[in-house]
Write a protein that holds these residues in place. Sequence first.
Motif, mmCIF file in Angstrom:
data_model
loop_
_atom_site.group_PDB
_atom_site.id
_atom_site.type_symbol
_atom_site.label_atom_id
_atom_site.label_comp_id
_atom_site.label_asym_id
_atom_site.label_seq_id
_atom_site.Cartn_x
_atom_site.Cartn_y
_atom_site.Cartn_z
ATOM 1 N N GLY A 51 54.096 37.330 40.720
ATOM 2 C CA GLY A 51 52.778 36.820 41.089
ATOM 3 C C GLY A 51 51.672 37.808 40.798
ATOM 4 O O GLY A 51 50.589 37.431 40.333
ATOM 5 N N TYR A 108 48.495 37.179 38.275
ATOM 6 C CA TYR A 108 47.131 37.282 38.791
ATOM 7 C C TYR A 108 46.346 38.406 38.108
ATOM 8 O O TYR A 108 45.208 38.205 37.676
ATOM 9 N N HIS A 155 46.007 37.059 46.887
ATOM 10 C CA HIS A 155 46.091 36.144 45.746
ATOM 11 C C HIS A 155 47.509 36.038 45.177
ATOM 12 O O HIS A 155 47.778 35.147 44.379
ATOM 13 N N PHE A 156 48.403 36.950 45.598
ATOM 14 C CA PHE A 156 49.772 36.885 45.060
ATOM 15 C C PHE A 156 50.873 37.201 46.079
ATOM 16 O O PHE A 156 52.048 37.110 45.745
ATOM 17 N N GLU A 194 46.651 32.280 40.029
ATOM 18 C CA GLU A 194 47.367 32.307 41.298
ATOM 19 C C GLU A 194 48.501 31.297 41.202
ATOM 20 O O GLU A 194 48.270 30.094 41.209
ATOM 21 N N ASN A 248 50.920 30.787 43.381
ATOM 22 C CA ASN A 248 51.379 30.296 44.688
ATOM 23 C C ASN A 248 52.891 30.432 44.853
ATOM 24 O O ASN A 248 53.539 29.594 45.471
#
Length: 156
Positions: free
Chosen positions: A131, A135, A35-36, A141, A143
């Motif tokens: 990130g 998260y 997710h990161f 998220e 990105n």
Amino acid sequence: MEQKSNIPTVTAQMLIRQPAHTVFEAFVDPEITRHFWFTKGSGMLKKGQHITWEWDMYGVSIAVFVEEIIADRFIQIQWDEPSTMVRFEFREIAGLGTYVEITNTGFQQQNAELWEAINNNTGGFTTVLDGAKAYLEHGIELNLIADKFPSQATSH
């Protein structure tokens, strides 16, 4: 008096407002890490394991060897070509969260290639921590890894 070393070292750090166990697990479990940071991991980080991390958006993968793990406190891996050592330290600060410090050493490059590796890894690990913070604290998220080098901006 502390002596300064001439060994090139990259360090990135961030306070993440979550307990050490939560933050540590986010770096050990690829289902959370994706997710990161990377898009796929071949398994959870465990001492003595060889793991592959993939970044689908770039068509890149990297082999990781887990040298040491101390639950909720420390991870040490070897990765990259040429191989370098990466240490993740997790220090819980009462009432605040977990201070994460990532240190990368063992660079083999020299001159301009060394400066490029240091610059890329400093920026990369800072982006990973940014990130992770978004998260783990807010469920967002960002990105950041995918947006760091979009193909439309890097192709000429």
